[in-house]
Enzyme design. Sequence first.
Site, PDB file in Angstrom:
ATOM      1  N   SER A  15       0.812  -1.221   0.000  1.00 32.45           N
ATOM      2  CA  SER A  15       0.000   0.000   0.000  1.00 32.45           C
ATOM      3  C   SER A  15       0.844   1.270   0.000  1.00 32.45           C
ATOM      4  O   SER A  15       1.801   1.409   0.759  1.00 32.45           O
ATOM      5  CB  SER A  15      -0.926   0.018   1.223  1.00 32.45           C
ATOM      6  N   THR A  62      -8.853  -1.261   1.620  1.00 29.51           N
ATOM      7  CA  THR A  62      -8.484  -1.829   0.335  1.00 29.51           C
ATOM      8  C   THR A  62      -8.803  -3.319   0.349  1.00 29.51           C
ATOM      9  O   THR A  62      -9.332  -3.847   1.332  1.00 29.51           O
ATOM     10  CB  THR A  62      -7.004  -1.508   0.002  1.00 29.51           C
ATOM     11  N   LYS A  66     -13.450  -4.124   1.210  1.00 30.91           N
ATOM     12  CA  LYS A  66     -14.345  -3.009   0.876  1.00 30.91           C
ATOM     13  C   LYS A  66     -15.814  -3.345   1.121  1.00 30.91           C
ATOM     14  O   LYS A  66     -16.600  -2.475   1.505  1.00 30.91           O
ATOM     15  CB  LYS A  66     -14.132  -2.577  -0.579  1.00 30.91           C
ATOM     16  N   LYS A 156     -23.802  -8.661 -16.359  1.00 33.03           N
ATOM     17  CA  LYS A 156     -23.235  -7.730 -15.367  1.00 33.03           C
ATOM     18  C   LYS A 156     -23.195  -6.307 -15.929  1.00 33.03           C
ATOM     19  O   LYS A 156     -23.411  -5.338 -15.211  1.00 33.03           O
ATOM     20  CB  LYS A 156     -21.828  -8.176 -14.963  1.00 33.03           C
TER      21      LYS A 156
END
Length: 273
Positions: A15, A62, A66, A156
């Site tokens: 990160s 993250t 989430k 989707k």
Amino acid sequence: MTDRYAVIGNPIGFSKSPLIHGTFAQATGQDIDYTAIEGPLGGFAGAADAFRAAGGLGLNITAPFKLDAFAYATERSERAQLAGAANAMKFDGERVLAENFDGVGLVRDVTHNLNQPLKGKRVLLLGAGGAARGALLPFLAQEPAGLVIAHRSVDKALELARIGAGHGAVRGCAYTDLVGQRFDVVFNATSASLRAELPPVPASVFAHCALAYELAYGKGLTPFLRLAQNAGVQQLADGVGMLAEQAAEAFAWWRGVRPDTRAVIDKLTVPLV
Ligand code: NDP
């Protein structure tokens, strides 16, 4: 007393958030401590509880947490609700506020940093995962001439288009339907580039394209960006600006001051070669 914030994920070693928020804090004179937490898989709520009990005021979230963060919240912004996911939280006593800044960060990067207004443009969005869902409302708020969402399972794409239908001109389709269609801006919001793969997008979509944008960052010239470059697209970008801008939105939400992102973008940019 120094206010505490953190990013939580698993794994978390990669990160950039501690570096980004540390830079923001220094530039704005904010007294914060920002760390990285590796949350146990399946144990998001316990880790968030512990952070709050220790005085933590906010979290960035993250992968893979989430959705857990969204469920953990007591109040969710419209953007977070639409995305069905949170990438930032603010703690205020018993209240847990959830936000999703990925989409606004992306739009800010495109319109402000890259100087490509989306108003009146034909926009193509590849993928229908979390990042695409987060981008849906912020994209439509820019009033593009049309937003087309393509996904490898067309259902989707149609589902995401249905969600956005009340907010602007949007439709879903399969990749094969893209043959012969032209777009001004094309976004790759699939995760294909993380495995050096190419979504099955026909090169013809780039025929009049001014900007090809890869949401993944730090990967250099991905197969998607290479395809766009070979098709003659002049402006290529990856998601480093989106990363910095969503972080700046969270920082402003927590601290009431919006940091400038240029230094962070410069620091994290990997050449697109
Ligand atoms: P998700 O896992 O939620 O969604 C991934 C999407 O990509 C799904 O629609 C998936 O389809 C599709 N996909 C995966 N592989 C392929 C392929 N080979 N061909 C076509 N479609 C494919 O991921 P996110 O939405 O969270 O992330 C998407 C991208 O955005 C990633 O590259 C990520 O790094 C980037 N990102 C960047 C951010 C930034 O700040 N710059 C922030 C958030 C994300 P299916 O449903 O069929 O599996």
